[in-house]
Design an enzyme around this catalytic site. Structure first.
Site, mmCIF file in Angstrom:
data_model
loop_
_atom_site.group_PDB
_atom_site.id
_atom_site.type_symbol
_atom_site.label_atom_id
_atom_site.label_comp_id
_atom_site.label_asym_id
_atom_site.label_seq_id
_atom_site.Cartn_x
_atom_site.Cartn_y
_atom_site.Cartn_z
ATOM 1 N N HIS A 40 0.822 -1.202 0.000
ATOM 2 C CA HIS A 40 0.000 0.000 0.000
ATOM 3 C C HIS A 40 0.867 1.269 0.000
ATOM 4 O O HIS A 40 0.646 2.186 -0.802
ATOM 5 C CB HIS A 40 -0.920 -0.024 1.224
ATOM 6 C CG HIS A 40 -1.680 1.244 1.426
ATOM 7 N ND1 HIS A 40 -2.733 1.629 0.623
ATOM 8 C CD2 HIS A 40 -1.527 2.249 2.340
ATOM 9 C CE1 HIS A 40 -3.200 2.799 1.039
ATOM 10 N NE2 HIS A 40 -2.486 3.200 2.073
ATOM 11 N N HIS A 49 1.114 4.908 -2.338
ATOM 12 C CA HIS A 49 1.406 6.302 -1.984
ATOM 13 C C HIS A 49 2.660 6.894 -2.625
ATOM 14 O O HIS A 49 2.629 8.030 -3.126
ATOM 15 C CB HIS A 49 1.584 6.434 -0.460
ATOM 16 C CG HIS A 49 0.319 6.380 0.327
ATOM 17 N ND1 HIS A 49 -0.613 7.407 0.327
ATOM 18 C CD2 HIS A 49 -0.175 5.433 1.167
ATOM 19 C CE1 HIS A 49 -1.623 7.086 1.135
ATOM 20 N NE2 HIS A 49 -1.397 5.891 1.649
ATOM 21 N N GLU A 98 -6.278 8.954 -0.103
ATOM 22 C CA GLU A 98 -6.551 7.514 -0.122
ATOM 23 C C GLU A 98 -7.458 7.083 -1.281
ATOM 24 O O GLU A 98 -7.203 6.066 -1.914
ATOM 25 C CB GLU A 98 -7.173 7.059 1.206
ATOM 26 C CG GLU A 98 -6.211 7.107 2.395
ATOM 27 C CD GLU A 98 -5.026 6.146 2.285
ATOM 28 O OE1 GLU A 98 -5.039 5.249 1.433
ATOM 29 O OE2 GLU A 98 -4.062 6.330 3.062
ATOM 30 N N SER A 134 -3.549 0.650 -4.806
ATOM 31 C CA SER A 134 -2.972 -0.586 -4.266
ATOM 32 C C SER A 134 -4.028 -1.669 -4.062
ATOM 33 O O SER A 134 -3.766 -2.663 -3.396
ATOM 34 C CB SER A 134 -2.265 -0.289 -2.933
ATOM 35 O OG SER A 134 -3.185 0.222 -1.975
#
Ligand code: H2B
Ligand code: FE
Length: 317
Positions: free
Chosen positions: A169, A174, A214, A233
């Site tokens: 993730h 990110h 997010e 992700s």
């Protein structure tokens, strides 16, 4: 009287270990709960994060074959989907990071190499953390252009599932976004607004973060592309959020898309264990940033904070 907040990059040492969980004590429904080898590894990596000091090189993790295989399994599922649905800024950074930071299906990149790269691009950096921080502490890091990032990987028995942030993730979702100037500025904007903010404002900022960093979408031509790491992700949700098919009959559940507006997003509740029912769509990352800036300026706070990149300190006026 304003709550205490970090004024210098070195003071992130004071908040980095205030994790809400120890990062290593797993819930009974965690896929690695009964795996002693996995739990031992989690404890080891938690210690690495807890012992980190701000001006030291980030320790390199020697990932095991099992760990690299898990990374590869996620990589294989995501590669084509990212090509289809990730925003252009993500794809550009990702290509470059494969070349410069050691990204590959058989190689897990190291936080220090990513940091070295991001510093040259946008002045962003990664910093190891053992587990989840409070919203306030986590967002405060962004004010210092610092992203708190875990170093462990999900359990190999379920490569496409994780109940918590892990390197798939953080590093696939990110990290590439922080190489984009608008996105980096956007993220820091949320961070600066969180310094010394009221609990109510921190919650609004955290919800904005959720619906953008997010799960944010942005417009590209006549398509919706993903810039949020929760989408970038997750192979299932990326397709769900971005694919523009409308099944004949219209019976299939499709998410609602709302225009990006921090005043709305900051009050929009969300589920954390299912796909999002609502996504926020920005015209561009630049548009996401300017709307965020206008919003943070509207918050009631007795001072403005700025970051001095030369000495890594906050000044307020
Ligand atoms: N802590 C850590 N370590 N990683 C995160 O991604 C994270 C966090 N997200 N704390 C925060 C909370 C986010 O959900 C918002 C800001 O509340
Ligand atoms: Fe995240």
């Amino acid at each position: 009287d304003v709550v205490w907040f970090p004024r210098h990059l070195s003071e992130l040492d004071l908040i980095a270990n205030r994790t809400l969980d120890a990062g290593a004590d797993l819930e009974s429904d965690h896929p690695g709960f009964n795996d002693q080898v996995y739990r031992q590894r989690r404890a080891e990596l938690a210690t690495v994060a807890q012992e980190y000091v701000w001006d030291q090189p980030i320790p390199r993790i020697d990932y095991t074959k099992d760990e690299v295989d898990t990374w590869g399994a996620v990589w294989d599922r995501m590669e084509d989907l990212l090509d289809k649905h990730a925003c252009a800024e993500y794809k550009k950074s990702f290509v470059s990071m494969k070349e410069h930071c050691g990204y590959g299906r058989e190689r897990i990149p190291q936080q220090q190499d990513i940091t070295d790269y991001l510093l040259t691009k946008t002045g962003f950096r990664m910093r190891p953390v053992a587990g989840l921080l409070s919203s306030r502490d986590f967002l405060n890091g962004l004010a210092f252009r610092t992203f708190f990032s875990t170093q462990y990987i999900r359990h190999h028995s379920m490569p496409l599932y994780t109940p918590e942030p892990d390197i798939c993730h953080e590093l696939l979702g990110h990290a590439p976004m922080f190489a984009d100037q608008d996105f980096a500025d956007f993220s820091q904007e949320i961070g600066l607004a969180s310094l010394g903010a009221s609990d109510e404002d921190v919650q609004q900022l955290a919800w904005c973060y959720w619906h953008s960093v997010e799960f944010g979408l942005c417009r590209e031509g006549n398509e919706n592309k993903a810039y949020g790491a929760g989408l970038l992700s997750s192979f299932g949700e990326l397709e769900y959020a971005c694919a523009d098919y409308r099944p004949a009959g219209g019976t299939e559940d499709r998410p609602e898309i709302k225009p990006w507006d921090p005043a709305v997003a900051g009050k929009q509740e969300f589920p954390i264990t299912t796909y999002q029912p609502i996504y926020f769509l920005a015209d561009s990352l630049n548009d996401a940033k300017s709307k965020m800036r206008a919003f943070t300026e509207s918050l009631q706070k007795p001072f403005m904070s700025r970051y001095n990149e030369n000495d890594n300190s906050i000044w307020i006026d």
